[in-house]
Design an enzyme around this catalytic site. Structure first.
Site, PDB file in Angstrom:
ATOM      1  N   LYS A  66       0.928  -1.062  -0.024  1.00 55.06           N
ATOM      2  CA  LYS A  66       0.035   0.099  -0.039  1.00 55.06           C
ATOM      3  C   LYS A  66       0.798   1.234  -0.041  1.00 55.06           C
ATOM      4  O   LYS A  66       0.406   2.284  -0.567  1.00 55.06           O
ATOM      5  CB  LYS A  66      -0.738   0.089   1.212  1.00 55.06           C
ATOM      6  CG  LYS A  66      -2.197  -1.139   1.159  1.00 55.06           C
ATOM      7  CD  LYS A  66      -3.049  -0.817   2.106  1.00 55.06           C
ATOM      8  CE  LYS A  66      -4.214  -1.884   2.142  1.00 55.06           C
ATOM      9  NZ  LYS A  66      -5.035  -1.704   3.173  1.00 55.06           N
ATOM     10  N   ASP A 102     -10.057   2.967   1.894  1.00 52.67           N
ATOM     11  CA  ASP A 102     -10.228   2.345   3.249  1.00 52.67           C
ATOM     12  C   ASP A 102     -10.712   3.479   4.186  1.00 52.67           C
ATOM     13  O   ASP A 102     -11.554   2.955   5.003  1.00 52.67           O
ATOM     14  CB  ASP A 102      -8.780   1.946   3.940  1.00 52.67           C
ATOM     15  CG  ASP A 102      -8.344   0.670   3.329  1.00 52.67           C
ATOM     16  OD1 ASP A 102      -8.797  -0.256   2.741  1.00 52.67           O
ATOM     17  OD2 ASP A 102      -7.250   0.399   3.440  1.00 52.67           O
TER      18      ASP A 102
END
Ligand code: NDP
Length: 286
Positions: A66, A102
């Site tokens: 990420k 997210d």
């Protein structure tokens, strides 16, 4: 032309994103194939470069890439810039834009559970990448106080320091998990978000509780980010003691639905995706 999209990670065999994303594409009739792309670190840059091709919609990004993937983007959405990590890549005619869904996925899972962070006192249990996204999600929703508790106290302190740059008015604090003030922070919390991997199925902490949920006030909400198992030891213990609790599956699906909407510019069939994700977790074949 069948469009390419998938999740980049290592390992990714366990990921249920292919199951619920493919169900989403099929439900709305978009001709796309969603795959699991297990990459070695040396393959990452070249693979991302290939996402600029016209048949690629983009990708999701999961552990451990990420942060590394962010460095290969042509542009970043502001949320991704604050969090310092991306979980979604969108290919806009060869220009790769990085997003962090997210944040919105977590916000939506809280809203669906009927919890409004505005003015609340929250505890983050953990200080890794997921905690970082959740912290910004809560700050941008008006949390009043945020206490970060982590096994490694210095990492909690680093996150507090990074948040402080753009969270004026939020009472920030960080603690090591073995410090005496932890109990007081848990007792006072309206919301505790469990952001560690403790209790993750198949891990060395499988079956373990990260903290004792009976320390919390009876009206507080426990949100465990772990989606596997569906009912974590923490969710189970919190529920058994009368506290409200939610697991990580809704957040997982909502972050995926937000990515889907960025790729397709169409509303995601969230109910279909939730159904497919639940079925995948329960070992079903739909
Ligand atoms: P990181 O590796 O970045 O962080 C791991 C965190 O867990 C750190 O706070 C670490 O503490 C803590 N931890 C690990 N092992 C232990 C242990 N034995 N005892 C105490 N603390 C421990 O991972 P992420 O932040 O990316 O992910 C964390 C969890 O969140 C994962 O389980 C992941 O599945 C879940 N997640 C769920 C999402 C969803 O959509 N539902 C999205 C993203 C993540 P320390 O700093 O001391 O090592």
């Amino acid at each position: 032309m069948t469009l390419r999209v998938g999740v980049i990670g290592h390992p990714v065999a366990h990921s249920i994103s292919p199951r619920f994303q493919q169900a989403g594409f099929d439900a709305v009739g978009v001709d796309a194939q969603y795959e699991a792309w297990d990459l070695q670190p040396t393959e990452l840059a070249g693979f991302i470069d290939d996402l600029r091709r016209s048949d690629a919609l983009g990708a999701n990004v999961t552990i451990p890439y990420k942060e590394a993937a962010l460095r290969h983007m042509d542009g970043l959405h502001q949320t991704a810039r604050f969090v310092g990590a991306i979980n979604t890549i969108v290919n806009n005619d060869g220009h790769l834009q990085g997003y962090n869904t997210d944040v919105t996925g977590f916000q939506r899972s809280l809203s669906e559970a009927g919890f409004d962070p505005a003015g609340s006192r929250a505890v983050l249990w953990g200080a890794g990448g997921a905690a970082r996204a959740v912290a910004w999600a809560l700050i941008w929703r008006g949390v009043d106080a945020l206490t970060i508790i982590n096994r490694t106290a210095i990492r909690a302190g680093r996150l507090r320091h990074d948040l402080a740059s753009a969270s004026a008015g939020v009472k920030l604090r960080s603690l090591g998990a073995d410090e005496a003030d932890v109990v007081e922070a848990l007792v006072a919390a309206d919301l505790v978000v469990q952001c560690t991997s403790v209790g993750l199925s198949g891990s060395e902490t499988d079956g373990q509780l990260p903290f004792d949920p009976t320390l919390l006030g009876e009206a507080s909400l426990v949100a465990d980010l772990i989606a596997n198992p569906l009912e974590t030891p923490l969710v189970k213990a919190a529920r058994a003691s009368g506290r409200r609790s939610i697991g990580g599956l809704p957040m997982l699906v909502y972050q995926g639905a937000a990515a889907f909407e960025l790729w397709t510019e169409r509303e995601a069939p969230v109910e279909v995706m939730l159904g497919a994700a639940s079925s995948a977790m329960l070992g079903g074949s739909s």
